[in-house]
Design a protein around this motif. Sequence first.
Motif, PDB file in Angstrom:
ATOM      1  N   ARG A  77      -2.318 -35.400 -24.247  1.00  0.00           N
ATOM      2  CA  ARG A  77      -1.013 -34.917 -23.791  1.00  0.00           C
ATOM      3  C   ARG A  77       0.079 -35.758 -24.446  1.00  0.00           C
ATOM      4  O   ARG A  77       0.084 -36.975 -24.319  1.00  0.00           O
ATOM      5  CB  ARG A  77      -0.906 -35.002 -22.270  1.00  0.00           C
TER       6      ARG A  77
ATOM      7  N   VAL B  81       0.524 -27.569 -19.177  1.00  0.00           N
ATOM      8  CA  VAL B  81       1.191 -27.911 -20.430  1.00  0.00           C
ATOM      9  C   VAL B  81       0.766 -26.900 -21.487  1.00  0.00           C
ATOM     10  O   VAL B  81      -0.346 -26.367 -21.456  1.00  0.00           O
ATOM     11  CB  VAL B  81       0.840 -29.362 -20.854  1.00  0.00           C
ATOM     12  N   ARG B  82       1.654 -26.634 -22.442  1.00  0.00           N
ATOM     13  CA  ARG B  82       1.307 -25.669 -23.504  1.00  0.00           C
ATOM     14  C   ARG B  82       0.401 -26.352 -24.534  1.00  0.00           C
ATOM     15  O   ARG B  82       0.480 -27.565 -24.745  1.00  0.00           O
ATOM     16  CB  ARG B  82       2.550 -25.091 -24.154  1.00  0.00           C
ATOM     17  N   VAL B  83      -0.437 -25.561 -25.150  1.00  0.00           N
ATOM     18  CA  VAL B  83      -1.372 -26.062 -26.147  1.00  0.00           C
ATOM     19  C   VAL B  83      -0.731 -25.931 -27.527  1.00  0.00           C
ATOM     20  O   VAL B  83      -0.225 -24.874 -27.880  1.00  0.00           O
ATOM     21  CB  VAL B  83      -2.702 -25.276 -26.110  1.00  0.00           C
ATOM     22  N   ALA B  84      -0.726 -27.023 -28.281  1.00  0.00           N
ATOM     23  CA  ALA B  84      -0.210 -27.011 -29.647  1.00  0.00           C
ATOM     24  C   ALA B  84      -1.311 -26.501 -30.567  1.00  0.00           C
ATOM     25  O   ALA B  84      -2.485 -26.809 -30.377  1.00  0.00           O
ATOM     26  CB  ALA B  84       0.231 -28.399 -30.073  1.00  0.00           C
ATOM     27  N   GLU B  85      -0.929 -25.725 -31.563  1.00  0.00           N
ATOM     28  CA  GLU B  85      -1.907 -25.186 -32.505  1.00  0.00           C
ATOM     29  C   GLU B  85      -1.751 -25.835 -33.863  1.00  0.00           C
ATOM     30  O   GLU B  85      -0.717 -26.247 -34.252  1.00  0.00           O
ATOM     31  CB  GLU B  85      -1.746 -23.689 -32.643  1.00  0.00           C
TER      32      GLU B  85
ATOM     33  N   TYR C 296      -2.730 -31.526 -27.485  1.00  0.00           N
ATOM     34  CA  TYR C 296      -3.427 -31.260 -28.740  1.00  0.00           C
ATOM     35  C   TYR C 296      -4.687 -32.113 -28.765  1.00  0.00           C
ATOM     36  O   TYR C 296      -4.619 -33.329 -28.577  1.00  0.00           O
ATOM     37  CB  TYR C 296      -2.538 -31.597 -29.937  1.00  0.00           C
TER      38      TYR C 296
ATOM     39  N   LEU D 258       5.350 -32.456 -23.663  1.00  0.00           N
ATOM     40  CA  LEU D 258       5.687 -31.656 -24.833  1.00  0.00           C
ATOM     41  C   LEU D 258       4.598 -30.627 -25.105  1.00  0.00           C
ATOM     42  O   LEU D 258       4.860 -29.447 -25.197  1.00  0.00           O
ATOM     43  CB  LEU D 258       5.876 -32.563 -26.052  1.00  0.00           C
ATOM     44  N   TRP D 259       3.355 -31.104 -25.253  1.00  0.00           N
ATOM     45  CA  TRP D 259       2.222 -30.224 -25.537  1.00  0.00           C
ATOM     46  C   TRP D 259       0.945 -31.031 -25.397  1.00  0.00           C
ATOM     47  O   TRP D 259       0.972 -32.243 -25.228  1.00  0.00           O
ATOM     48  CB  TRP D 259       2.309 -29.622 -26.937  1.00  0.00           C
TER      49      TRP D 259
END
Length: 120
Positions: free
Chosen positions: A55, A116-120, A51, A48-49
């Motif tokens: 992961r 993976v995308r980084v959650a902010e 953070y 998913l992301w």
Amino acid sequence: MMRFPALPRLLFLVTLLLAGSASTAHAQPQAQGSPIRTLLENGAGRLLWIYDGIRHVELPLADGKAVIGLSCERQTWTLFRIERDGREIYNFGNDPNWGYLPAGPIAASTLCTAPVRVAE
């Protein structure tokens, strides 16, 4: 839900998770290493992301989904959430015994090496 000490409680929740994902994973001998790595590699997990270095991975269940957290660097994991039939049945924020457990050699697993995308 009944209160269990941290390790038995997480193992109980993982048993629920595994029971629901048995239909999505192929039966294979356990790889040398940890059962969580085998579940991740064979359980159709979806990144998913990431953070704070963790992961977040969604695992499909027969009647819902679970979200676990992987610390690939520390080689630990935790359970964040379980949903069944659209209802949340477990949330780590409501669990006073929540914590991380050893995951074994997961650093080389697909879910730890895939972008993976980084959650902010």
